[in-house]
Motif scaffolding. Structure first.
Motif, PDB file in Angstrom:
ATOM      1  N   ARG A 302       0.821  -1.162  -0.111  1.00 33.11           N
ATOM      2  CA  ARG A 302      -0.138  -0.141   0.040  1.00 33.11           C
ATOM      3  C   ARG A 302       0.989   1.265  -0.020  1.00 33.11           C
ATOM      4  O   ARG A 302       0.572   2.152  -0.654  1.00 33.11           O
ATOM      5  N   PRO A 397     -10.383  -0.942  -4.125  1.00 41.11           N
ATOM      6  CA  PRO A 397      -9.100  -0.165  -3.470  1.00 41.11           C
ATOM      7  C   PRO A 397      -8.147   0.629  -4.154  1.00 41.11           C
ATOM      8  O   PRO A 397      -7.926  -0.037  -5.219  1.00 41.11           O
ATOM      9  N   GLY A 398      -7.696   1.626  -3.606  1.00 44.56           N
ATOM     10  CA  GLY A 398      -6.924   2.540  -4.408  1.00 44.56           C
ATOM     11  C   GLY A 398      -5.479   1.590  -4.780  1.00 44.56           C
ATOM     12  O   GLY A 398      -5.205   1.674  -5.794  1.00 44.56           O
ATOM     13  N   PRO A 399      -4.786   0.688  -4.026  1.00 44.37           N
ATOM     14  CA  PRO A 399      -3.729   0.003  -4.508  1.00 44.37           C
ATOM     15  C   PRO A 399      -4.311  -1.319  -5.360  1.00 44.37           C
ATOM     16  O   PRO A 399      -3.247  -1.978  -5.666  1.00 44.37           O
ATOM     17  N   TRP A 438     -22.052  -6.238  -2.583  1.00 39.92           N
ATOM     18  CA  TRP A 438     -20.967  -5.128  -2.497  1.00 39.92           C
ATOM     19  C   TRP A 438     -19.809  -5.009  -3.280  1.00 39.92           C
ATOM     20  O   TRP A 438     -19.502  -4.355  -4.007  1.00 39.92           O
ATOM     21  N   GLN A 439     -19.155  -6.175  -3.387  1.00 35.93           N
ATOM     22  CA  GLN A 439     -18.088  -6.582  -3.958  1.00 35.93           C
ATOM     23  C   GLN A 439     -18.052  -7.981  -4.676  1.00 35.93           C
ATOM     24  O   GLN A 439     -18.509  -8.846  -3.726  1.00 35.93           O
ATOM     25  N   ALA A 473     -19.585  -1.446   4.389  1.00 35.59           N
ATOM     26  CA  ALA A 473     -18.117  -1.920   4.313  1.00 35.59           C
ATOM     27  C   ALA A 473     -17.692  -2.080   5.721  1.00 35.59           C
ATOM     28  O   ALA A 473     -16.653  -2.877   5.972  1.00 35.59           O
ATOM     29  N   LYS A 510     -17.222 -10.725   7.631  1.00 35.11           N
ATOM     30  CA  LYS A 510     -16.522  -9.576   8.369  1.00 35.11           C
ATOM     31  C   LYS A 510     -17.386  -9.026   9.589  1.00 35.11           C
ATOM     32  O   LYS A 510     -18.478  -8.454   9.291  1.00 35.11           O
ATOM     33  N   THR A 514     -11.649  -9.515   6.860  1.00 33.46           N
ATOM     34  CA  THR A 514     -11.976  -8.095   6.253  1.00 33.46           C
ATOM     35  C   THR A 514     -12.512  -8.371   4.728  1.00 33.46           C
ATOM     36  O   THR A 514     -12.325  -9.758   4.647  1.00 33.46           O
ATOM     37  N   ILE A 515     -12.844  -7.482   4.027  1.00 29.48           N
ATOM     38  CA  ILE A 515     -13.281  -7.708   2.723  1.00 29.48           C
ATOM     39  C   ILE A 515     -12.101  -8.183   1.729  1.00 29.48           C
ATOM     40  O   ILE A 515     -12.069  -9.245   1.041  1.00 29.48           O
ATOM     41  N   GLU A 516     -11.215  -7.217   2.025  1.00 35.80           N
ATOM     42  CA  GLU A 516      -9.963  -7.484   1.072  1.00 35.80           C
ATOM     43  C   GLU A 516      -9.164  -8.499   1.833  1.00 35.80           C
ATOM     44  O   GLU A 516      -8.903  -8.420   3.114  1.00 35.80           O
TER      45      GLU A 516
HETATM   46  P1  XMP Z   1     -11.757  -4.211   4.253  1.00 38.76           P
HETATM   47  O1  XMP Z   1     -10.875  -4.952   3.565  1.00 38.76           O
HETATM   48  O2  XMP Z   1     -11.005  -3.250   5.366  1.00 38.76           O
HETATM   49  O3  XMP Z   1     -12.337  -3.117   3.125  1.00 38.76           O
HETATM   50  O4  XMP Z   1     -13.040  -4.991   4.941  1.00 38.76           O
HETATM   51  C1  XMP Z   1     -13.371  -2.449   3.434  1.00 38.76           C
HETATM   52  C2  XMP Z   1     -13.747  -1.502   2.103  1.00 38.76           C
HETATM   53  O5  XMP Z   1     -12.650  -0.687   1.769  1.00 38.76           O
HETATM   54  C3  XMP Z   1     -11.960  -1.038   0.658  1.00 38.76           C
HETATM   55  N1  XMP Z   1     -10.407  -1.264   0.776  1.00 38.76           N
HETATM   56  C4  XMP Z   1      -9.741  -0.154   0.365  1.00 38.76           C
HETATM   57  N2  XMP Z   1      -9.901   1.166  -0.369  1.00 38.76           N
HETATM   58  N3  XMP Z   1      -7.485   1.737  -0.230  1.00 38.76           N
HETATM   59  C5  XMP Z   1      -8.832   1.929  -0.697  1.00 38.76           C
HETATM   60  O6  XMP Z   1      -9.045   2.911  -1.417  1.00 38.76           O
HETATM   61  C6  XMP Z   1      -7.156   0.616   0.328  1.00 38.76           C
HETATM   62  O7  XMP Z   1      -6.155   0.213   0.843  1.00 38.76           O
HETATM   63  C7  XMP Z   1      -8.432  -0.304   0.863  1.00 38.76           C
HETATM   64  N4  XMP Z   1      -8.542  -1.505   1.554  1.00 38.76           N
HETATM   65  C8  XMP Z   1      -9.841  -1.835   1.630  1.00 38.76           C
HETATM   66  C9  XMP Z   1     -12.665  -2.425   0.178  1.00 38.76           C
HETATM   67  O8  XMP Z   1     -12.424  -2.666  -1.048  1.00 38.76           O
HETATM   68  C10 XMP Z   1     -13.922  -2.495   1.029  1.00 38.76           C
HETATM   69  O9  XMP Z   1     -14.685  -1.898  -0.028  1.00 38.76           O
END
Ligand code: XMP
Length: 518
Positions: A302, A397-399, A438-439, A473, A510, A514-516
């Protein structure tokens, strides 16, 4: 941008946030009534409220009991301002407690759908039957009411389920009108904002666009503005909106870091072509991949993606600059999350620099979407002519795919992740389920398993398919997809994506996952 209050309409209702889980939902519901609403801290002073001139106040729910030490309580002078107030759950308790009534622990906690018997249907409950279903979630209730108050609704367990003091326009409901489980909840909120507060339904996205365009023009003057396009709905919307206001004064930078979804870069650029904006397209996939080479740690990935992005951005600024402003697609929940709901003044950001940018790159920041919720941004996008395909696209996600490839990012794993994700999305679209989740994506890691292809045994990658449902999320549930659909996704991935032998389906929600995947 100034405090932004010029792009919101005159008629507004403030939600005093006592920390309830539904506070944002209350504001969103009020906006559904086409009345502008904002969250504000319960510590707001009567003077600040008078400056903001709301037509009504709503006191939100909260997790505490009013009789506990340190319970959050608002200034009792607020009740004397002559502004209509609706207390919801804890908000009702706070109003009763501060005005001299008593709140006690109820004999029985009430949770879930309950029948509400309405005693008076002349204002808050106008147009409702005398019995309706409401959603309760409380352990306390008002026992004795403050002077001048009367009961206008009760349930089997709560004799004070709805109260009012009509001459002062003070109302309270023990139940939650903002949740979908209270079927006539929106009508109750409409009665409050239209009938009690006298608001007009002026909060429309058409008027938002008109005001925002005017405000951007006034704020920017003849300066030059830069916009970082990611391809997502927020940055595309802010770019098109800023372009509508500024024309050639706006330059957009689209950095293709090679970690986007299949066809995404092409699709976004093609879509934006019709708007005739200045767009600088930087193909930087190789740069990003070489920085990521051998990097295993998700946080390090990231950080590197963010850092490289800023370098590219800084190069563009050096070459094409100077730009005085940076326009960003920050949304209302992000504003609240980063600034917290403090006093109205604390929430208002004017000019500041952007985290992570080198110190020589000083921008003033324009955030025209900072008053909007995601569904409102989608509406604005549609009105601005951004195609549905982009408006409805899942968050990304941004990355990018760097966080969906576990372990070091290699061109092969990246290809597998991209191709497999495309199949997942395509099959969901065909099944009419894309908008319902959602995803939906694929993950590829280091693990390999044996498979047979024709007569040949192969050692290939394991792809994990992940499809989740969520509202914000913060929590997410794995989607119970039909077996036939999972079967189709699995066989298409093993048949069409070279190097994959196994497909698994992620069935963790979650929390704890986590989602990702990283
Ligand atoms: P997690 O993985 O934390 O994700 O359950 C919650 C939401 O956030 C998005 N996500 C990101 N978006 N940069 C972003 O712009 C990131 O590093 C990042 N990590 C998670 C993810 O797709 C989900 O919708």
């Amino acid at each position: 941008m100034k405090d932004g209050l010029t792009s919101v309409p005159e008629d507004k209702v403030l939600v005093l946030d006592f920390g309830g889980q539904y506070s944002h939902l209350i504001a969103r519901r009020i906006r559904e009534c086409r009345v502008y609403s904002e969250l504000i801290s319960y510590t707001v002073s009567p003077r600040e409220v008078q400056t903001l001139q709301p037509k009504g106040l709503i006191l939100s729910g909260g997790p505490t009991s009013v009789y506990e030490e340190d319970a959050p309580l608002c200034d009792p002078e607020l009740f004397k301002l002559g502004i209509p107030i609706l207390g919801i759950c804890y908000g009702l308790h706070a109003m009763v407690h501060l005005l001299g009534g008593s709140v006690v622990r109820a004999a029985r906690k009430e949770y879930g759908k309950t029948e509400l018997f309405i005693g008076d249907r002349s204002d808050l409950f106008q147009g409702l039957e005398n019995r309706t279903v409401c959603w309760m979630s409380h352990g306390d209730m008002a026992e004795t009411l403050p002077e001048g108050f009367e009961v206008i609704g009760r349930t089997a367990n709560t004799p004070t389920a709805a109260i009012r003091r009509r001459d002062r326009k003070l109302y309270g409901v023990q139940f939650h009108p903002e949740v979908a489980h209270t079927p006539r909840g929106l009508d109750i909120l409409k009665n409050f904002v239209y009938r009690v507060c006298g608001c007009r339904p002026t909060w429309t996205m058409e008027s938002f666009i008109e005001n925002a365009v005017k405000e951007i023009r006034e704020t920017v003057g003849k300066d030059r503005v830069l916009c970082a396009l990611s391809g997502g709905v927020d940055s595309s919307t802010v770019a098109v909106l800023a372009h509508k206001a500024l024309g050639d004064q706006l330059t957009c930078v689209f950095v293709d870091h090679g970690l986007l979804r299949k066809g995404e870069a092409e699709q976004v650029l093609e879509m934006l072509e019709k708007f005739k904006m200045n767009i600088i397209h930087v193909s930087a996939a190789e740069r990003f991949l070489s920085r990521l080479k051998g990097v295993d740690d998700p946080e390090e990935k990231r950080r590197l993606v963010g850092e490289e992005f800023i370098r590219v951005f800084a190069e563009v600024e050096r070459e094409k600059g100077p730009f005085q402003w940076l326009v960003q697609g920050t949304l209302y929940p992000d504003v609240i999350e980063s600034a917290g709901v403090k006093s109205p003044a604390a929430k208002i950001k004017t000019h500041h620099n952007v985290a992570g940018l080198p110190s020589w790159m000083k921008f003033k920041l324009l955030e025209p979407l900072r008053w909007l919720y995601k569904d409102e941004v989608r509406e604005v996008a549609g009105l601005l002519g951004i195609p549905r395909e982009i408006v409805r696209r899942h968050p990304f996600p941004g990355p990018g795919l760097a966080v969906r490839v576990l372990g070091p990012v290699t061109p092969e794993k990246l290809r597998i992740c991209r191709e497999a994700s495309f199949i997942v999305e395509e099959e969901l679209k065909k099944a009419g389920l894309y908008d319902a989740v959602w995803q939906a994506f694929a993950v590829v890691g280091e693990d390999k398993a044996v498979g047979v292809l024709g007569d040949e045994r192969k050692f290939g990658y394991i792809v994990t398919v992940k499809v989740v449902e969520s509202v914000d999320a913060m929590t997410a549930e794995w989607k119970r997809l039909p077996y036939e659909l999972l079967e189709r996704i699995s066989s298409r991935i093993t048949n069409e994506v070279d190097g994959v032998t196994w497909v698994t389906y992620a069935i963790s929600s979650k929390p704890p996952s986590t989602i990702e995947p990283c």
